[in-house]
Write a protein that holds these residues in place. Structure first.
Motif, PDB file in Angstrom:
ATOM      1  N   PHE A  34      30.434  10.234 -25.412  1.00 36.58           N
ATOM      2  CA  PHE A  34      30.766  10.374 -23.995  1.00 36.58           C
ATOM      3  C   PHE A  34      30.787  11.836 -23.574  1.00 36.58           C
ATOM      4  CE2 PHE A  34      34.026  11.054 -20.723  1.00 36.58           C
ATOM      5  CZ  PHE A  34      33.436  10.368 -19.682  1.00 36.58           C
ATOM      6  N   TYR A  35      31.455  12.682 -24.354  1.00 39.36           N
ATOM      7  CA  TYR A  35      31.514  14.110 -24.025  1.00 39.36           C
ATOM      8  C   TYR A  35      30.140  14.767 -24.113  1.00 39.36           C
ATOM      9  CZ  TYR A  35      36.581  14.119 -23.732  1.00 39.36           C
ATOM     10  OH  TYR A  35      37.868  13.891 -23.356  1.00 39.36           O
ATOM     11  N   LEU A  36      29.343  14.355 -25.078  1.00 36.76           N
ATOM     12  CA  LEU A  36      27.991  14.886 -25.185  1.00 36.76           C
ATOM     13  C   LEU A  36      27.165  14.496 -23.954  1.00 36.76           C
ATOM     14  CD1 LEU A  36      25.978  16.412 -26.973  1.00 36.76           C
ATOM     15  CD2 LEU A  36      25.332  14.199 -27.949  1.00 36.76           C
ATOM     16  N   ALA A  41      24.836  15.936 -18.682  1.00 36.71           N
ATOM     17  CA  ALA A  41      24.778  15.679 -17.238  1.00 36.71           C
ATOM     18  C   ALA A  41      25.152  16.941 -16.452  1.00 36.71           C
ATOM     19  CB  ALA A  41      25.704  14.524 -16.872  1.00 36.71           C
ATOM     20  N   CYS A  42      26.180  17.654 -16.900  1.00 35.31           N
ATOM     21  CA  CYS A  42      26.566  18.900 -16.223  1.00 35.31           C
ATOM     22  C   CYS A  42      25.451  19.931 -16.324  1.00 35.31           C
ATOM     23  CB  CYS A  42      27.854  19.459 -16.819  1.00 35.31           C
ATOM     24  SG  CYS A  42      29.305  18.481 -16.409  1.00 35.31           S
ATOM     25  N   ALA A  47      21.128  22.963 -13.796  1.00 37.84           N
ATOM     26  CA  ALA A  47      19.701  23.299 -13.774  1.00 37.84           C
ATOM     27  C   ALA A  47      19.061  22.894 -12.447  1.00 37.84           C
ATOM     28  CB  ALA A  47      18.983  22.614 -14.934  1.00 37.84           C
ATOM     29  N   LYS A  48      19.522  21.827 -11.859  1.00 36.35           N
ATOM     30  CA  LYS A  48      18.985  21.376 -10.573  1.00 36.35           C
ATOM     31  C   LYS A  48      19.437  22.279  -9.432  1.00 36.35           C
ATOM     32  CE  LYS A  48      17.241  18.114  -7.869  1.00 36.35           C
ATOM     33  NZ  LYS A  48      15.846  17.885  -7.745  1.00 36.35           N
ATOM     34  N   CYS A  49      20.659  22.797  -9.488  1.00 37.40           N
ATOM     35  CA  CYS A  49      21.218  23.587  -8.395  1.00 37.40           C
ATOM     36  C   CYS A  49      20.889  25.074  -8.498  1.00 37.40           C
ATOM     37  CB  CYS A  49      22.731  23.422  -8.350  1.00 37.40           C
ATOM     38  SG  CYS A  49      23.241  21.746  -7.939  1.00 37.40           S
TER      39      CYS A  49
END
Length: 120
Positions: A34-36, A41-42, A47-49
């Motif tokens: 889950f943490y991975l 995701a973060c 990278a998108k922003c």
């Protein structure tokens, strides 16, 4: 009979311990996964922003330049407006301005001229 019941309890507790250790391992593996996934995701969001953030910085720099130009133009406009009003309304300023432009002076008056170097 008491011994048979205790050996059964011991066997059950050993089997329970094995089952609990497996369950605990799977719980820890799920938490790690889950943490991975959360970190990935973060990273994707960052990278998108990042390009948009760079565009924002460039736009803010451009805005600062435009505002500086606007302030310089407004200052020049105010100076010319003050000069125009002085020429229109103040006869003393009109006299000084005319004498300076036409290189005239009163009798007994000394005129000192200071020239500035013009910048290209």
């Amino acid at each position: 009979m008491a011994r048979k019941q205790t050996s059964r309890i011991r066997r059950r507790s050993y089997a329970d311990d094995r089952m609990m250790s497996r369950t605990l391992f799977l719980k820890r593996l799920n938490v790690f996964a889950f943490y991975l996934l959360l970190i990935i995701a973060c990273g994707g969001v960052i990278a998108k922003c990042l390009p948009e953030f760079r565009k924002l910085q460039n736009a803010e720099e451009e805005l600062a330049l435009v505002q500086a130009n606007e302030a310089a133009i407004n200052a020049q406009y105010d100076q010319q407006l003050r000069e125009y009003r002085a020429l229109e309304q103040d006869p003393y300023y009109l006299e000084i301005y005319g004498r300076d432009r036409l290189d005239l002076h009163k009798e007994g008056e000394r005129v000192f001229r200071f020239s500035r170097e013009r910048m290209p």
